[in-house]
Design a protein around this motif. Structure first.
Motif, PDB file in Angstrom:
ATOM      1  N   ARG A  96       0.812  -1.221   0.000  1.00  0.00           N
ATOM      2  CA  ARG A  96       0.000   0.000   0.000  1.00  0.00           C
ATOM      3  C   ARG A  96       0.846   1.272   0.000  1.00  0.00           C
ATOM      4  NH1 ARG A  96      -5.390  -0.145   2.021  1.00  0.00           N
ATOM      5  NH2 ARG A  96      -6.202  -2.267   2.081  1.00  0.00           N
TER       6      ARG A  96
ATOM      7  N   LEU B  84      -2.765  -6.664   0.315  1.00  0.00           N
ATOM      8  CA  LEU B  84      -3.599  -5.484   0.542  1.00  0.00           C
ATOM      9  C   LEU B  84      -4.597  -5.712   1.678  1.00  0.00           C
ATOM     10  CD1 LEU B  84      -4.416  -4.541  -3.164  1.00  0.00           C
ATOM     11  CD2 LEU B  84      -2.951  -3.242  -1.600  1.00  0.00           C
ATOM     12  N   ASN B  85      -4.772  -6.974   2.064  1.00  0.00           N
ATOM     13  CA  ASN B  85      -5.831  -7.332   3.010  1.00  0.00           C
ATOM     14  C   ASN B  85      -5.283  -8.011   4.260  1.00  0.00           C
ATOM     15  OD1 ASN B  85      -8.652  -7.389   3.506  1.00  0.00           O
ATOM     16  ND2 ASN B  85      -8.699  -9.592   3.082  1.00  0.00           N
TER      17      ASN B  85
ATOM     18  N   GLN C 219       0.508   5.092  -1.741  1.00  0.00           N
ATOM     19  CA  GLN C 219      -0.724   5.192  -2.525  1.00  0.00           C
ATOM     20  C   GLN C 219      -1.815   5.920  -1.740  1.00  0.00           C
ATOM     21  OE1 GLN C 219      -1.806   1.668  -5.092  1.00  0.00           O
ATOM     22  NE2 GLN C 219      -0.514   0.603  -3.614  1.00  0.00           N
ATOM     23  N   THR C 220      -2.537   6.773  -2.417  1.00  0.00           N
ATOM     24  CA  THR C 220      -3.713   7.417  -1.837  1.00  0.00           C
ATOM     25  C   THR C 220      -4.860   6.411  -1.810  1.00  0.00           C
ATOM     26  OG1 THR C 220      -4.550   8.162  -3.968  1.00  0.00           O
ATOM     27  CG2 THR C 220      -2.982   9.617  -2.822  1.00  0.00           C
ATOM     28  N   PRO C 221      -5.915   6.677  -1.025  1.00  0.00           N
ATOM     29  CA  PRO C 221      -7.071   5.777  -1.056  1.00  0.00           C
ATOM     30  C   PRO C 221      -7.624   5.562  -2.461  1.00  0.00           C
ATOM     31  CG  PRO C 221      -7.247   7.260   0.812  1.00  0.00           C
ATOM     32  CD  PRO C 221      -6.056   7.717   0.010  1.00  0.00           C
ATOM     33  N   GLU C 222      -7.599   6.602  -3.278  1.00  0.00           N
ATOM     34  CA  GLU C 222      -8.090   6.478  -4.646  1.00  0.00           C
ATOM     35  C   GLU C 222      -7.191   5.549  -5.469  1.00  0.00           C
ATOM     36  OE1 GLU C 222      -9.636   9.902  -2.644  1.00  0.00           O
ATOM     37  OE2 GLU C 222      -7.539   9.370  -3.072  1.00  0.00           O
ATOM     38  N   GLN C 223      -5.895   5.670  -5.259  1.00  0.00           N
ATOM     39  CA  GLN C 223      -4.960   4.805  -5.980  1.00  0.00           C
ATOM     40  C   GLN C 223      -5.064   3.357  -5.520  1.00  0.00           C
ATOM     41  OE1 GLN C 223      -1.488   7.153  -5.002  1.00  0.00           O
ATOM     42  NE2 GLN C 223      -1.269   7.880  -7.112  1.00  0.00           N
ATOM     43  N   ILE C 224      -5.300   3.157  -4.239  1.00  0.00           N
ATOM     44  CA  ILE C 224      -5.474   1.796  -3.734  1.00  0.00           C
ATOM     45  C   ILE C 224      -6.717   1.163  -4.351  1.00  0.00           C
ATOM     46  CG2 ILE C 224      -6.035   0.427  -1.673  1.00  0.00           C
ATOM     47  CD1 ILE C 224      -4.178   2.316  -0.117  1.00  0.00           C
ATOM     48  N   LEU C 225      -7.791   1.934  -4.438  1.00  0.00           N
ATOM     49  CA  LEU C 225      -9.004   1.425  -5.081  1.00  0.00           C
ATOM     50  C   LEU C 225      -8.728   1.069  -6.536  1.00  0.00           C
ATOM     51  CD1 LEU C 225     -12.006   0.791  -5.192  1.00  0.00           C
ATOM     52  CD2 LEU C 225     -12.438   3.240  -5.628  1.00  0.00           C
ATOM     53  N   GLU C 226      -7.974   1.918  -7.233  1.00  0.00           N
ATOM     54  CA  GLU C 226      -7.632   1.637  -8.624  1.00  0.00           C
ATOM     55  C   GLU C 226      -6.800   0.358  -8.726  1.00  0.00           C
ATOM     56  OE1 GLU C 226      -5.316   3.733 -12.423  1.00  0.00           O
ATOM     57  OE2 GLU C 226      -5.536   4.802 -10.521  1.00  0.00           O
TER      58      GLU C 226
ATOM     59  N   LYS D 284      -6.886  -2.203  -6.654  1.00  0.00           N
ATOM     60  CA  LYS D 284      -7.795  -3.324  -6.419  1.00  0.00           C
ATOM     61  C   LYS D 284      -8.621  -3.632  -7.670  1.00  0.00           C
ATOM     62  CE  LYS D 284      -8.460  -2.533  -1.446  1.00  0.00           C
ATOM     63  NZ  LYS D 284      -9.439  -2.115  -0.414  1.00  0.00           N
TER      64      LYS D 284
END
Length: 314
Positions: free
Chosen positions: A158, A239-240, A161-168, A170
């Motif tokens: 992680r 990531l989890n 990475q920003t939360p938005e980048q992490i979502l991308e 995933k």
């Protein structure tokens, strides 16, 4: 020609071994002992894990070759799905399985008549440092932990990475799962390093990529079974999964964290040092980058490791 990155000492015996982990996968390892060892006695033992993506013929053989001469029975191994160990498809990484590999090593060593079950420690290089600590959190048979140039791969997954980048990230990995499934569950694997060693590192590479190439891609550390990286979807569980969420539970068993003063990864060891309970020690090696603690015998503090282990495994 040997595929080990360092020559075996004339004073050391190395035997190839195979043993199962808890999931029934056969792990390929090497057992190092001093040739003068009296096998009617019991000795302290050490399990050495390779850098993330590495194999036993690289950094682990350097540590095992030296520490077996200092009175330890030393086991090196290929992680499951890697090197000569079992596991299909190849190059799959898992925080649970890579942690379990250390406990499987404890199982194996504890069945040897010349090993003292109450004096078994682990040493993890790079990513294996995180897995070694993770194993010690739950496996109380591990009496001491040493890390060298430690990486926590669950943090690295992680990092930056920003939360938005992490979502991308995933979403991309989820899309790759569809591709893998449509391909008959043959997951994508894109190696990082060349099949044959390079003469020099490509000048266009920036850091830390160039540093990885200074070891894995050139004759210094190149190995045909360690071409870097894992299957693309191997990133999903990291990531989890928080590898080191129970560091405080290792205490009162001691931890030694070794890191180079110029290592790009230094903050991983410093973070563990802050979070772990006593007894703990952070040992900084002068004039050393991350990969120097893989193989540079003029930088690896073997005397410090020996003293720590002999004190910890009394």
């Amino acid at each position: 020609m040997s595929d080990y990155i360092c020559a075996l000492s004339d004073a050391v015996e190395r035997v190839h071994v195979r043993y199962p982990n808890r999931y029934g996968l056969m792990i390929a390892g090497d057992l190092y002992t001093a040739k003068t060892m009296d096998r009617t006695r019991q000795y302290p033992a050490l399990i050495v894990g390779a850098p993330y993506g590495g194999v036993k013929e690289q950094g682990p053989c350097v540590y095992a070759n030296e520490l077996s001469q200092r009175g330890f029975v030393v086991l090196t191994f290929d992680p499951c799905y890697m090197g000569e160990s079992e596991g299909e498809p190849r190059h799959v990484s898992s925080p649970e399985l890579f942690t379990e590999n250390f406990s499987a090593g404890v199982d194996y060593l504890g069945l040897q008549p010349f090993v003292d079950r109450e004096r078994i420690a682990v040493l993890g290089i790079c990513g294996s440092g995180g897995f070694a600590l993770s194993a010690a959190q739950v496996d109380t048979r591990i009496k001491a932990v040493v890390t060298a140039s430690m990486y926590d791969m669950s943090v690295a997954a992680r990092m930056g990475q920003t939360p938005e980048q992490i979502l991308e990230t995933k979403q991309k990995l989820a899309a790759q799962r569809w591709k893998d499934a449509e391909n008959g569950y043959m997951p994508e694997y894109i190696p990082t390093f060349p099949e044959k060693p390079l003469e020099k590192v490509p000048p266009e590479l920036g850091e830390p990529d160039a540093e990885w190439f200074r070891f894995y891609a050139v004759k210094r550390g190149h190995h045909e079974r360690a071409r870097g990286g894992f299957t693309t979807t191997s990133n999903l569980p990291f990531l989890n999964f928080d590898l080191l969420s129970h560091l405080d539970e290792i205490s009162p068993r001691p931890i030694l964290l070794i890191v180079g003063d110029r290592a790009h990864s230094r903050f991983f060891s410093e973070t563990v040092y802050r979070k772990a309970q006593d007894p703990k020690e952070l040992y900084v090696v002068k004039d050393a980058e991350h990969i120097d603690l893989y193989d540079r015998t003029d930088r690896i503090p073997f005397g410090k490791i020996e003293d720590f282990l002999k004190t910890s495994l009394q």
